[in-house]
Design a protein around this motif. Structure first.
Motif, mmCIF file in Angstrom:
data_model
loop_
_atom_site.group_PDB
_atom_site.id
_atom_site.type_symbol
_atom_site.label_atom_id
_atom_site.label_comp_id
_atom_site.label_asym_id
_atom_site.label_seq_id
_atom_site.Cartn_x
_atom_site.Cartn_y
_atom_site.Cartn_z
ATOM 1 N N GLN A 16 0.828 -1.206 0.000
ATOM 2 C CA GLN A 16 0.000 0.000 0.000
ATOM 3 C C GLN A 16 0.864 1.260 0.000
ATOM 4 O O GLN A 16 0.515 2.258 -0.637
ATOM 5 C CB GLN A 16 -0.954 -0.024 1.193
ATOM 6 N N LYS A 20 0.777 4.064 -3.104
ATOM 7 C CA LYS A 20 0.595 5.486 -2.786
ATOM 8 C C LYS A 20 1.762 6.319 -3.319
ATOM 9 O O LYS A 20 1.549 7.357 -3.976
ATOM 10 C CB LYS A 20 0.461 5.662 -1.273
ATOM 11 N N GLU A 40 -8.135 1.012 -0.529
ATOM 12 C CA GLU A 40 -9.048 2.136 -0.328
ATOM 13 C C GLU A 40 -8.643 3.369 -1.115
ATOM 14 O O GLU A 40 -9.419 4.317 -1.228
ATOM 15 C CB GLU A 40 -9.124 2.465 1.162
ATOM 16 N N ILE A 41 -7.435 3.372 -1.678
ATOM 17 C CA ILE A 41 -6.963 4.530 -2.443
ATOM 18 C C ILE A 41 -7.777 4.681 -3.721
ATOM 19 O O ILE A 41 -8.040 3.702 -4.429
ATOM 20 C CB ILE A 41 -5.467 4.376 -2.792
ATOM 21 N N LYS A 42 -8.167 5.892 -4.025
ATOM 22 C CA LYS A 42 -8.864 6.201 -5.281
ATOM 23 C C LYS A 42 -8.012 7.198 -6.059
ATOM 24 O O LYS A 42 -7.594 8.219 -5.532
ATOM 25 C CB LYS A 42 -10.251 6.801 -5.005
ATOM 26 N N HIS A 43 -7.773 6.874 -7.340
ATOM 27 C CA HIS A 43 -6.928 7.751 -8.153
ATOM 28 C C HIS A 43 -7.172 7.451 -9.623
ATOM 29 O O HIS A 43 -7.417 6.298 -10.007
ATOM 30 C CB HIS A 43 -5.456 7.513 -7.812
ATOM 31 N N ASP A 44 -7.107 8.493 -10.439
ATOM 32 C CA ASP A 44 -7.343 8.322 -11.881
ATOM 33 C C ASP A 44 -6.325 7.392 -12.526
ATOM 34 O O ASP A 44 -6.613 6.748 -13.542
ATOM 35 C CB ASP A 44 -7.295 9.681 -12.591
ATOM 36 N N SER A 47 -5.568 1.357 -11.169
ATOM 37 C CA SER A 47 -6.519 0.296 -11.510
ATOM 38 C C SER A 47 -6.301 -0.858 -10.545
ATOM 39 O O SER A 47 -5.172 -1.342 -10.400
ATOM 40 C CB SER A 47 -6.301 -0.175 -12.956
#
Length: 294
Positions: A16, A20, A40-44, A47
């Motif tokens: 993780q 990040k 839980e990380i959200k990023h454009d 995937s």
């Protein structure tokens, strides 16, 4: 420009951090996990994919699109035989990457994968019980995968061997390296997982690290923690089991003019939460889990 990274073991503690930091460096990350809900990380540029890393068919589309593979995988301890999964993953990656002409892969292993290095381990309990009876077969499994990787001619691999892993934040500490032994005598015996992730990302384009098995550590910092002493025992009760060489040097200089220390045989340690017996009991519990497994 960021690269397309494929991260195995992305939901683990080190994985993780790796995801990040990779996103912070503007890389495109595909995180392979058994349970996507654990990320839980959200990023454009992230995937998250469910995948069986032992299954070539499931791995093929991910490896075809990746420029660099990074593995933070860890597996359950075993007592009687080398943990086989490190070698199995290395074989799947090697064979499948070869199909697509992909070369760059970075693995996270551990200090002491080479059996001869274990004789140089500091600490009686760690050397004589924890290494041989608790994590020894994990280290042996990592070693088998390292030997396999060394036998290939189509991979630019790097096996990173960090010291004992801690959950602290990323730092800017300078790394100490050793390519001739799987431990480092003058490094701290612990390193933050976040710093291991930092190093793994640092070397993805470093050709000097290609086809290398490299132990890593960080320097030992002097602290301002209170020194605890005991003139009646050869240990200090309710004191952390470890102390840095830097703090030992600090105390030696502190007492050169201290008449209260004259003609004394004095145990010393530093203040902290991980008392001597607490650490011993924690390691014994880990030992018992392996000894009585099945």
């Amino acid at each position: 420009m960021g690269k397309k990274l494929l991260v195995l073991g992305a939901s683990g503690n080190t994985g993780q951090h790796l995801v990040k930091q990779a996103l912070e460096r503007d890389h495109h990350v595909t995180a392979l996990v058994r349970d996507p809900a654990k990320i839980e990380i959200k990023h454009d540029k992230l995937s998250v994919e469910k995948c069986d890393v032992f299954n070539k068919e499931e791995m093929r589309p991910h490896l075809e699109n990746a420029e660099v593979v990074l593995s933070c995988l860890g597996f359950p301890l075993q007592r009687k035989e080398p943990v086989p999964y490190y070698l199995q993953v290395a074989q799947v990656l090697s064979e499948t990457m070869h199909e697509f002409g992909k070369r760059r892969v970075v693995f996270m292993h551990s200090w002491y994968t080479h059996p001869e290095s274990r004789a140089r381990c500091r600490g009686f309990f760690l050397k004589n019980f924890f290494l041989p009876y608790v994590i020894g077969q994990s280290l042996n499994g990592m070693r088998l995968s390292e030997e396999y990787l060394d036998s290939t001619d189509h991979l630019d691999y790097t096996c990173i061997q960090p010291a004992h892993l801690l959950d602290g934040p990323v730092t800017d500490k300078k790394f100490i390296l050793n390519e001739t032994d799987s431990c480092i005598a003058d490094a701290a015996q612990e390193i933050n997982r976040a710093d291991v992730a930092r190093y793994m990302l640092d070397v993805i384009d470093d050709e000097s690290s290609y086809r290398k098995i490299r132990a890593i550590g960080v320097g030992v910092d002097v602290t301002d923690k209170a020194i605890l002493t005991d003139d009646n025992h050869s240990y200090v009760p309710n004191c952390p089991i470890r102390i840095s060489r830097a703090d030992v040097a600090r105390y030696m200089l502190d007492v050169i003019d201290d008449e209260g220390s004259y003609r004394k045989i004095r145990a010393m340690g530093i203040e902290g939460d991980d008392s001597y017996m607490a650490v011993i009991m924690e390691q014994i519990d880990e030992f018992k889990k392996v000894i009585f497994r099945n």
